[in-house]
Design a protein around this motif. Structure first.
Motif: not given
Length: 401
Positions: A381-384, A352-353, A372-373, A346, A370
């Protein structure tokens, strides 16, 4: 009256039109009032941060399944590009040692949250990101999260204690111990200790804290200009290179610049490998996460840009991101290897991660985490992705070239 200090490249623009006959007395100048104002504002910045975080707590605890001792290390590199790592497909063999490491996962599509050290590092070590940069001034760093969870925390740096601004310095206080080697400030050559200086310090810290949970944040000098001074001569694999004793008059041809840069990456390969082996030898629940602060322009296209500046480019935010985990950690958490393999392709951002991922690797739990990070979570969950641009602008990654 002006304050003058030598600088190879102005911080507010790219080096794309400075003549090869650049004088060693090329200076960036400040009026004395501006300099005094800068120093004052930085001191106030740190004071405001101390007030803001006085009562801040993550409410972190350690996962009871992660027994003592546990050793986790976050290694922040300098100016390294992921696309110059042979682990990620680069044609030159710049990772001969890391390519042999077991339990090592590389993320070939990683970017940084900014293209300058004093902007990007706070985004790595706190929960701030490019869309909410000021958050790092309102919260404590990852060091404090680990400390709350019972870890002994250490900041080991091969960079200046004070850095470029207080953005980094304000977070030193979160560590139980801070150790600075400092890379020197030679006006002609930017000389100083190579990152080999970090290795005995790491060994001593681990020896002194045997049996404890330990979290270490290490900051390398990596591939900072001048590249050929970042590695011993014995690592001069890619040739030709320039004279180590030359003054900073101009700069060598592009092929020589890239040779020197790639040699510095080769030495970084050695340093990371040694750090992993040192941690591995403890036979503990452990991990080593490596990410560079930002990348570097190396004359990659028609713009003929070199080095890095506040305006992000794809080369200046292209970074390596690596995660190594011990067999003991994988045995305790069998989902970690599978999650890393699942998520490694990804596009990911260190801003962000990394915070959530490293906390989860260390079994550090807190109410507002979180998952998702986290790159080791089944909920990732990948984010913009966004990057800090000029004058603090928030720039979508997709708009950068």
């Amino acid at each position: 009256v002006v304050i003058r200090y030598p600088l190879m490249i102005p911080e507010n623009r790219m080096l794309n039109d400075i003549p090869a006959q650049l004088s060693p007395h090329f200076f960036k100048t400040f009026r004395i009032g501006n300099a005094a104002s800068f120093v004052y504002n930085e001191s106030q910045n740190e004071k405001r941060h101390k007030v803001a975080i006085e009562n801040f707590r993550f409410g972190a605890t350690k996962d009871t399944a992660q027994k003592k001792p546990a050793i986790h290390l976050l290694l922040i590199g300098e100016t390294a590009r992921g696309d110059h790592f042979s682990l990620n497909g680069y044609a030159r063999p710049t990772n001969p040692l890391l390519s042999q490491q077991q339990n090592l996962v590389s993320f070939p599509n990683a970017i940084s949250g900014a293209s300058m050290t004093h902007l990007s590092v706070p985004l790595i070590i706190t929960r701030a990101d490019a869309t909410q940069y000021e958050r790092h001034k309102q919260e404590r760093s990852i060091l404090h999260a680990f400390k709350e969870a019972g870890y002994y925390t250490v900041w080991i740096s091969n960079q200046s204690r004070h850095g470029l601004t207080s953005n980094i310095a304000m977070h030193y206080q979160d560590a139980d111990t801070t150790i600075f080697h400092g890379w020197g400030s030679n006006e002609s050559n930017f000389t100083g200790s190579t990152d080999a200086a970090l290795l005995p310090t790491l060994q001593q810290v681990l020896k002194n804290n045997t049996g404890k949970d330990v979290f270490i944040l290490m900051h390398m000098i990596g591939s900072h200009w001048r590249y050929l001074l970042r590695y011993p001569e014995s690592f001069t694999k890619f040739k030709p290179v320039s004279d180590r004793n030359r003054s900073m008059v101009g700069y060598p041809p592009k092929d020589v610049v890239i040779n020197e840069y790639d040699n510095s990456i080769l030495f970084t390969d050695f340093i990371i490998n040694e750090i992993i082996n040192t941690v591995k030898a403890t036979s503990t629940l452990s991990s080593v996460s490596y990410v560079s602060d930002h990348g570097e322009n190396l004359g990659d296209d028609e713009r003929n840009l070199f080095f890095h500046a506040y305006k992000p480019t794809l080369p200046s935010i292209n970074i390596p991101m690596l995660i190594w985990y011990s067999p003991q950690l994988a045995g305790q958490y069998p989902n970690i290897p599978a999650a890393l393999q699942r998520n490694k392709m990804y596009p990911v951002s260190s801003a962000q991660y990394i915070f959530e991922t490293v906390c989860q690797l260390g079994g550090v739990r807190f109410p507002t985490a979180d998952s998702s990070k986290s790159l080791i979570s089944n909920s990732f969950a990948p984010q913009e992705m966004f990057v800090v641009g000029e004058n603090g602008a928030v720039v979508p990654y997709k708009d950068i070239r």
